[in-house]
Enzyme design. Structure first.
Site, PDB file in Angstrom:
ATOM      1  N   LYS B  77      24.998  41.599  32.615  1.00 51.36           N
ATOM      2  CA  LYS B  77      26.107  41.130  31.787  1.00 51.36           C
ATOM      3  C   LYS B  77      26.074  41.878  30.450  1.00 51.36           C
ATOM      4  CE  LYS B  77      28.130  36.718  30.148  1.00 51.36           C
ATOM      5  NZ  LYS B  77      27.947  35.249  30.115  1.00 51.36           N
ATOM      6  N   SER B 152      31.864  32.502  31.733  1.00 49.44           N
ATOM      7  CA  SER B 152      32.087  33.797  31.146  1.00 49.44           C
ATOM      8  C   SER B 152      31.456  34.950  31.908  1.00 49.44           C
ATOM      9  CB  SER B 152      31.562  33.809  29.710  1.00 49.44           C
ATOM     10  OG  SER B 152      30.156  33.717  29.692  1.00 49.44           O
ATOM     11  N   SER B 176      28.369  29.202  32.285  1.00 48.17           N
ATOM     12  CA  SER B 176      28.825  30.593  32.411  1.00 48.17           C
ATOM     13  C   SER B 176      28.193  31.386  33.542  1.00 48.17           C
ATOM     14  CB  SER B 176      28.621  31.344  31.093  1.00 48.17           C
ATOM     15  OG  SER B 176      29.658  31.026  30.201  1.00 48.17           O
TER      16      SER B 176
END
Lengths: 477, 482
Positions: B77, B152, B176
């Site tokens: 990420k 997210s 997330s």
């Protein structure tokens, strides 16, 4: 109307730990800009603080030396504000659970002991420094000081005059030096203070409205700013005016202060517990360990000097107010010099030279053994007191052995009676009136003639010998 | 080849049935083929990846010892700092930021000899539930590219689901990792707070953030967790304890496991297909010898508001450093210092990030602190106690991971509150610092995956992973068609 002054102080002291408070960077003054930095102390994204345990040790030590209660369960908080010298845009500090609380220190003012409360001592990180370059029309940030560990010491509003505040600051400084928690070098910014001043009519219990003074770079500036503020507030009040709570900036060059901000535009720092750090849990054992490391403090030393050496309270107070001076005193006395003599030198001529040369108390460039030698030279009669002052001055210049300086400068006293007698007779021949005066019982004449002989001998004559010789010669004349 | 799991790749490379270069090339080809549709990557590193793969292959050829995941291609990420590699947090603010350091988990995966394929898209600064808040692109759900992948960590989930990496890492502040894992049909683990170092994770809400794996199956999830778990002296909130292998703890035996099913997670707002799939999964658990019963977490309804107070408060402070002074974006035109801050932050942050900063700043302001931030912290303590009580009786709790399956792109962007509701099943786990794993337990009529969440006691990862492992074997997995 007469007003009573009420003063409270906030003192920031840099802790002399080896590394910074939340990272492994060296905690060192100076260095090229941004060389004592890393991603952590410059607050780069994703980096995290790890508390340096030594910082807690030092703060607790200072707290114990100031008779504080040590907080068993403390925490750290974020103080949020934007400024380019603060790379995270928050300072890690302590808000409602400071490490040390409710202490006091005793200060000696006009021969009386006054107890001044210490509200709290907390730990926090320093910010960086901005250098404004008007020529290039820009500001440059130096983050070397970011993350340098500080303690903030807050006093109760127990001080009643700028002079008391000065003594408090001196005493506080000496405690920090004794405990070796801080270097306390004001010119390097390792000791800074903010001053809160308010006035109230004598006898009134409630405090008046206070003003805070910032940008104070020396104890002298602190005293001047307080005197100025005291006067300013008295004038406002006497004219029927009202004091507005505000923060003022002291200008030491102009000797005045100007408003920085009023209460209305006081910043909201939005303190909240620092989630990247765990609570600071202090065990009784930890406190006991630190207690063992606290050395003899100025107050204890002062009473030792009075009781063991018979020094006057005043001497003892002055000597102990700087740890370096007191250490120098102890060492010289341990070498066998008479305490009162050493004290006289340190408080008199040595202090004067230090002051003339704008050196800090105790920054003596020669050793206790050298002072001991200098004293011995006087006691043996090798040099006069006035010559000794010259030797001392030279010792400050070159750090040479006093014997060598005496030789180099030819300062040995003339004790040869033949040579001295010639000088005595020469002076008497030139000053017949003084002889008449002496005979008429005017003692001053003897002093005058002594001085003349010293002048002729260029200060090298042994005063005891010539005094004896002069008296004998005058009696015969 | 790109459909292989991480443990299959690991074993094949170890047995010299396959080289790291071959599998890395296969993933790069796959990215080439589907990335236009999925858009899960912010940065792709083809040359660096091939070089890393070659290094691993050479090591193996020379008979040198290699790391536990030698040669396995993965992606991170984009809020995980990678040395000299763009780390943008999908924000204009950090569009050009190359950290001079690796985050601890990136370093650990380097030590395990994995191959980094690239950095993954996300909601800006991890704020969002659909990855639509990225400054760069909108990632699509591989099961239906008109749907969001969740957020997210939407890039991390879509990447795994689209076979663009063997596994990925995400971060989970309020769901997330788990919510996108649920929407994209992969397995995601949000570990116990403090078990994985946060050093080098660009902070959103420090007291809630936790890094974890997204993977194709439970075994992969466990083996990646094995690599990233552990004490780190660089993170003060990291817990100093020893961990046994989680991969080896997977037995699939759930006989006698006591499962609590909080009624608060199964009522209003939870769609019918989701409820149905969860109930079916519970019956599978029963068939495997586990017991389940309905129970209550009465304070659950306060979790979401408390979460938004605490996370936004911390974010307002954490994101204050992005001011245009030191790195990243700086506005071109400004009048003075205050204007430099105002212009930079107005132009550099997206709408959702600004909204959270405003909420958080407000919650911490003098006069409001007690009513909002402090109250939220009190609620937090009570929610923890709620869970403590539940775990006196149950080994694990099972809930849906999301109220619905994947929703359409643009469907909720105009209504932030609707969007916030997407986290309703996941936030309380962060509030309480607990571990939770999400895995697909079925599919709705449109073939979109339904995620099931298993919540464990603190440090109870072995138990929840094992329960997930047992269930996984009873679910027939449907792969996305791209």
């Amino acid at each position: 109307m007469n007003y009573e002054t009420v003063i409270g102080l906030e003192v920031h002291a840099e802790l002399k730990t080896n590394t910074k408070i939340y990272c492994g960077c060296k905690n060192e003054f100076g260095g090229e800009p941004n060389t004592h930095t890393c991603p952590i102390c410059t607050g780069m994204p994703g980096t995290l603080p790890v508390l340096n345990k030594r910082v807690v040790d030092f703060a607790i030590k200072a707290g114990l030396a100031m008779n504080c209660t040590i907080t068993k369960y403390g925490k750290q908080d974020r103080k949020n504000y934007f400024y380019p010298d603060l790379p995270k845009a928050y300072q890690i500090s302590q808000f409602d659970l400071p490490l040390c609380q409710n202490g006091y220190i005793d200060i000696l003012v006009d021969g009386e002991t006054r107890r001044i409360g210490i509200t709290r001592i907390h730990i926090e990180e320093d910010a960086g420094k901005l250098v404004h370059d008007d020529y290039a029309n820009c500001s440059i940030a130096d983050y070397n000081r970011c993350g340098v560990p500080l303690i903030e010491i807050v006093s109760e509003p127990d001080l009643r005059s700028p002079e008391e505040a000065r003594v408090f600051l001196e005493t506080l400084k000496s405690i920090l030096e004794y405990t070796e928690v801080s270097d306390c070098k004001m010119q390097e910014g390792s000791l800074r203070c903010d001053v809160n001043v308010s006035l109230r009519p004598f006898g009134q219990k409630e405090f008046g409205t206070r003003c805070e003074m910032k940008n104070i770079n020396s104890f002298r500036a602190a005293v001047r700013s307080m005197e100025y503020e005291q006067k300013r507030q008295a004038e406002v009040l006497s004219a029927g005016g009202v004091i507005v709570q505000e923060t003022r900036s002291w200008d030491d060059v102009k000797g005045t202060s100007v408003v920085m901000r009023t209460k209305e535009d006081a910043q909201d720092y939005r303190y909240f517990p620092e989630p990247d750090l765990l609570p600071i849990v202090v065990s009784d054992e930890w406190v006991e360990e630190i207690k063992k490391t606290i050395p003899e403090l100025p107050e204890q030393r002062r009473s030792r000097y009075v009781n063991d050496y018979g020094l006057p309270e005043y001497d003892a107070f002055l000597l102990t107010s700087s740890k370096k001076t007191a250490d120098f005193f102890d060492e010289t006395v341990n070498l066998g010099a008479a305490p009162k003599t050493v004290s006289n030198w340190l408080m008199g001529d040595i202090a004067k030279v230090l002051n003339d040369r704008e050196l800090e108390a105790g920054d003596i460039p020669f050793s206790p053994a050298q002072l001991k030698s200098l004293i011995a030279l006087i006691e043996k009669g090798t040099i006069s007191n006035s010559a000794a002052k010259k030797v001392l001055n030279e010792m400050f210049n070159s750090s040479e052995e006093p014997e060598k300086i005496v030789e180099q400068l030819g300062l040995s006293q003339v004790s040869d009676e033949g040579a001295l007698m010639a000088m005595v007779q020469e002076v008497m021949a030139q000053n017949p009136q003084s002889i008449v005066d002496y005979k008429a019982g005017k003692d001053r004449a003897l002093g005058f003639l002594m001085g003349q002989v010293m002048r002729v001998s260029k200060g090298k004559a042994n005063p005891q010998v010539i005094s004896q010789m002069l008296k004998e010669a005058l009696d015969k004349a | 080849m790109h459909t292989l799991t991480a443990h299959e790749i690991r074993d094949k490379i170890k047995n010299k049935e396959m080289s790291s270069k071959e599998i890395t090339k296969a993933f790069l080809d796959r990215i080439e083929k589907v990335e236009d549709k999925v858009e899960s990557y912010v940065t792709i590193l083809p040359e660096e990846a091939m070089k890393a793969a070659e290094t691993v292959d050479e090591k193996i050829a020379k008979g040198e010892s290699v790391g536990a995941l030698a040669g396995v291609p993965m992606a991170l990420k984009d809020n995980l700092c990678t040395k000299d590699i763009l780390t943008t947090c999908s924000s204009k603010m950090l569009h050009n930021f190359r950290p001079p350091y690796d985050c601890t988990v990136a370093q650990k995966l380097k030590d395990a000899d994995t191959v980094l394929l690239g950095k993954l898209n996300m909601d800006e600064f991890a704020m969002g539930s659909s990855t639509e808040n990225s400054f760069f692109k909108k990632t699509k759900n591989p099961y239906d590219i008109t749907k969001v992948p969740g957020g997210s960590s939407g890039g991390s989930a879509a990447c795994v689901a689209a076979d663009e990496a063997a596994f990925t890492l995400g971060s989970d502040t309020g769901g997330s990792i788990r919510q996108p894992a649920s929407l994209c049909g992969c397995v995601g683990l949000k570990p116990t707070y403090g078990t994985v170092s946060r050093f080098g994770l660009v902070a959103f809400a420090s007291s809630l953030d936790q890094i974890g794996p997204l993977a194709k199956d439970v075994t992969d999830c466990a083996l990646v967790y094995d690599q990233i778990v552990g004490y780190d002296a660089m993170d003060s909130t990291s817990v100093n304890r020893k961990y046994a292998s989680f991969e080896k703890a997977l037995t699939g035996d759930v006989c006698g496991l006591k499962i609590g099913v909080p009624a608060e997670y199964m009522g209003e707002g939870i769609s019918e297909p989701v409820q149905k799939a969860i109930l079916a999964a519970l019956d599978s658990f029963k068939a495997l010898g586990a017991e389940y019963e309905d129970m209550h977490l009465p304070l659950n309804e306060y979790a979401l508001p408390a979460y938004y107070m605490i996370s936004s408060a911390e974010a307002s402070s954490n994101l204050a450093r992005f001011d245009g002074v030191k790195y990243g974006f700086r506005a071109e035109k400004f009048d003075d210092l205050v204007d430099l801050y105002a212009q930079t932050r107005s132009e550099g942050f997206g709408a959702e990030v600004k909204r959270r900063i405003m909420i958080g700043t407000y919650a911490l302001s003098s006069g409001y602190y007690d009513a909002y931030y402090k109250k939220a912290q009190q609620v937090r303590t009570m929610i923890m106690q709620d869970f403590d009580k539940a775990f006196e009786k149950y080994d694990v709790l099972v809930t849906p991971a999301t109220p619905t399956t994947a929703f359409g792109i643009g469907e909720k962007t105009d209504d932030p509150l609707q969007m916030y509701m997407a986290d309703i099943c996941t936030v309380s786990v962060n509030i309480a610092g607990l571990p939770a794993v999400v895995l697909p337990c079925g599919y709705d009529a449109n073939g979109l995956p339904v995620g099931l969440q298993i919540i464990g006691k603190p440090f109870g990862e072995a138990a929840i992973l094992n329960a997930a492992y047992a269930l996984e074997k009873n679910i027939s997995k449907v792969r996305p068609t791209l």
